[in-house]
Enzyme design. Structure first.
Site, PDB file in Angstrom:
ATOM      1  N   HIS A  58      17.881 -46.770   8.920  1.00 23.73           N
ATOM      2  CA  HIS A  58      19.016 -46.732   8.184  1.00 23.73           C
ATOM      3  C   HIS A  58      20.171 -46.619   8.801  1.00 23.73           C
ATOM      4  O   HIS A  58      21.432 -47.092   8.748  1.00 23.73           O
ATOM      5  CB  HIS A  58      18.745 -45.532   7.405  1.00 23.73           C
ATOM      6  CG  HIS A  58      19.929 -45.074   6.418  1.00 23.73           C
ATOM      7  ND1 HIS A  58      19.719 -45.223   5.166  1.00 23.73           N
ATOM      8  CD2 HIS A  58      20.942 -44.249   6.481  1.00 23.73           C
ATOM      9  CE1 HIS A  58      20.621 -44.846   4.471  1.00 23.73           C
ATOM     10  NE2 HIS A  58      21.415 -44.118   5.558  1.00 23.73           N
ATOM     11  N   GLU A  59      20.222 -45.951  10.024  1.00 29.35           N
ATOM     12  CA  GLU A  59      21.341 -45.727  10.772  1.00 29.35           C
ATOM     13  C   GLU A  59      21.708 -47.275  11.534  1.00 29.35           C
ATOM     14  O   GLU A  59      23.014 -47.763  11.563  1.00 29.35           O
ATOM     15  CB  GLU A  59      21.225 -44.826  11.887  1.00 29.35           C
ATOM     16  CG  GLU A  59      21.142 -43.410  11.739  1.00 29.35           C
ATOM     17  CD  GLU A  59      22.236 -43.146  10.823  1.00 29.35           C
ATOM     18  OE1 GLU A  59      23.205 -43.412  10.999  1.00 29.35           O
ATOM     19  OE2 GLU A  59      22.000 -42.088   9.846  1.00 29.35           O
ATOM     20  N   HIS A  92      23.703 -49.271   8.833  1.00 24.93           N
ATOM     21  CA  HIS A  92      25.179 -48.708   8.694  1.00 24.93           C
ATOM     22  C   HIS A  92      25.954 -49.413   9.754  1.00 24.93           C
ATOM     23  O   HIS A  92      27.114 -49.795   9.304  1.00 24.93           O
ATOM     24  CB  HIS A  92      25.329 -47.437   8.837  1.00 24.93           C
ATOM     25  CG  HIS A  92      24.989 -46.593   7.711  1.00 24.93           C
ATOM     26  ND1 HIS A  92      25.358 -46.512   6.469  1.00 24.93           N
ATOM     27  CD2 HIS A  92      24.253 -45.330   7.604  1.00 24.93           C
ATOM     28  CE1 HIS A  92      25.228 -45.847   5.901  1.00 24.93           C
ATOM     29  NE2 HIS A  92      24.345 -44.826   6.270  1.00 24.93           N
ATOM     30  N   GLU A 116      25.244 -46.193   1.101  1.00 25.17           N
ATOM     31  CA  GLU A 116      24.114 -45.868   1.275  1.00 25.17           C
ATOM     32  C   GLU A 116      23.144 -46.600   0.971  1.00 25.17           C
ATOM     33  O   GLU A 116      21.810 -46.905   1.313  1.00 25.17           O
ATOM     34  CB  GLU A 116      23.921 -44.296   0.773  1.00 25.17           C
ATOM     35  CG  GLU A 116      24.445 -43.142   1.420  1.00 25.17           C
ATOM     36  CD  GLU A 116      23.986 -43.214   2.887  1.00 25.17           C
ATOM     37  OE1 GLU A 116      22.927 -43.176   2.910  1.00 25.17           O
ATOM     38  OE2 GLU A 116      24.934 -43.287   3.717  1.00 25.17           O
TER      39      GLU A 116
END
Ligand SMILES: [Zn+2]
Length: 257
Positions: free
Chosen positions: A129-130, A133, A186
């Site tokens: 997920h990071e 980003h 997100e």
């Protein structure tokens, strides 16, 4: 052609920024308002990362090896657009369950996060997920919007090339660390992150488990990860949809594990 939505937003500001600032993200295909260059964003990320590392203690060698292994495997699976980053992974000794990624591929995982996850798949969900980003350039996008709304258009536009502007942006990078990502960002990081997981042979269902765990631990004392990664009721439903999307990819890659 400059995509419409971004143009409208930028035209509220100035036509010059509209032309300079609208870019199509190579990973997501979405048009973004980006006022800082990749080089500037990478430099800001590296600076902020150094500062954080210099003020914190490292994890154990075993902890470090664990996140390196997972992180590298995800980055490799993420493919070409992601590999231009110079990826660095560090464990930071801190009890709060948190993880972050800065432009240029600088990833930090707190020891509290290592304690909070139940498996490598769950940790992979957080790291993927990071990483998403970063590859989707969310920090640059967030800083660009922030520069417009806070500093005012004239100041931001004029300041970007001056030392004062660089200082402003360095401060913003610090702020950017603690500002929440937008709901849209997100969703994008969820979807992209789960795809990366599946490609790397990590079970994407672990992402649903991890977010449910954090949401359930909410209440008055919100886990730090949720304060910068807002969780909404619609997210759980979306996550399930993303799982269904990428499970065939996971099944293919898991066989070789
Ligand atoms: Zn996030």
């Amino acid at each position: 052609m400059v995509p419409k939505r971004c143009t409208y937003l930028a035209l509220l500001v100035t036509p010059a920024i509209a032309l300079a600032g609208c870019e199509q993200n190579p990973v997501t295909g979405r048009s973004q308002l980006i006022l800082i260059s990749d080089e500037q964003a990478t430099e800001m990320g590296a600076q902020a990362y150094q500062q954080i590392l210099s003020q914190s203690q490292k994890g154990t060698a075993a902890q470090q090896q664990r996140i390196e292994q997972i992180g590298r495997r995800i980055v490799q699976a993420a493919g070409a657009p992601a590999t231009k980053e110079s990826w660095t992974f560090n464990v930071i000794r801190d009890d709060t369950p948190n993880a972050f990624a800065l432009p240029g591929g600088k990833v930090g995982v707190h020891t509290g996060m290592l304690d909070a996850v139940a498996s490598d798949d769950q940790l992979a969900a957080v790291i993927a997920h990071e990483i998403a980003h970063v590859t989707a350039r969310h920090s640059a996008e967030r800083l660009s919007r922030q520069a417009l709304t806070q500093a005012g258009v004239g100041a931001a536009g004029a300041g970007l090339n001056s030392p004062t502007g660089a200082q402003l942006l360095a401060q913003a990078a610090q702020l950017g660390l603690i500002l929440p990502f937008s709901r849209g960002q997100e969703s994008e990081a969820d979807r992209l992150g789960m795809r990366y997981m599946a490609q790397a042979g990590y079970d994407p269902r672990a992402a649903v488990q991890v977010w449910e765990k954090f949401a359930a631990a909410g209440g008055d004392r919100q886990p730090e990860f949720l304060s910068t990664h807002p969780h909404s009721s619609s997210r759980a439903k979306e996550l399930q949809e993303y799982v269904d999307e990428v499970m065939p990819i996971y099944r293919k890659n898991a066989r070789g594990k």
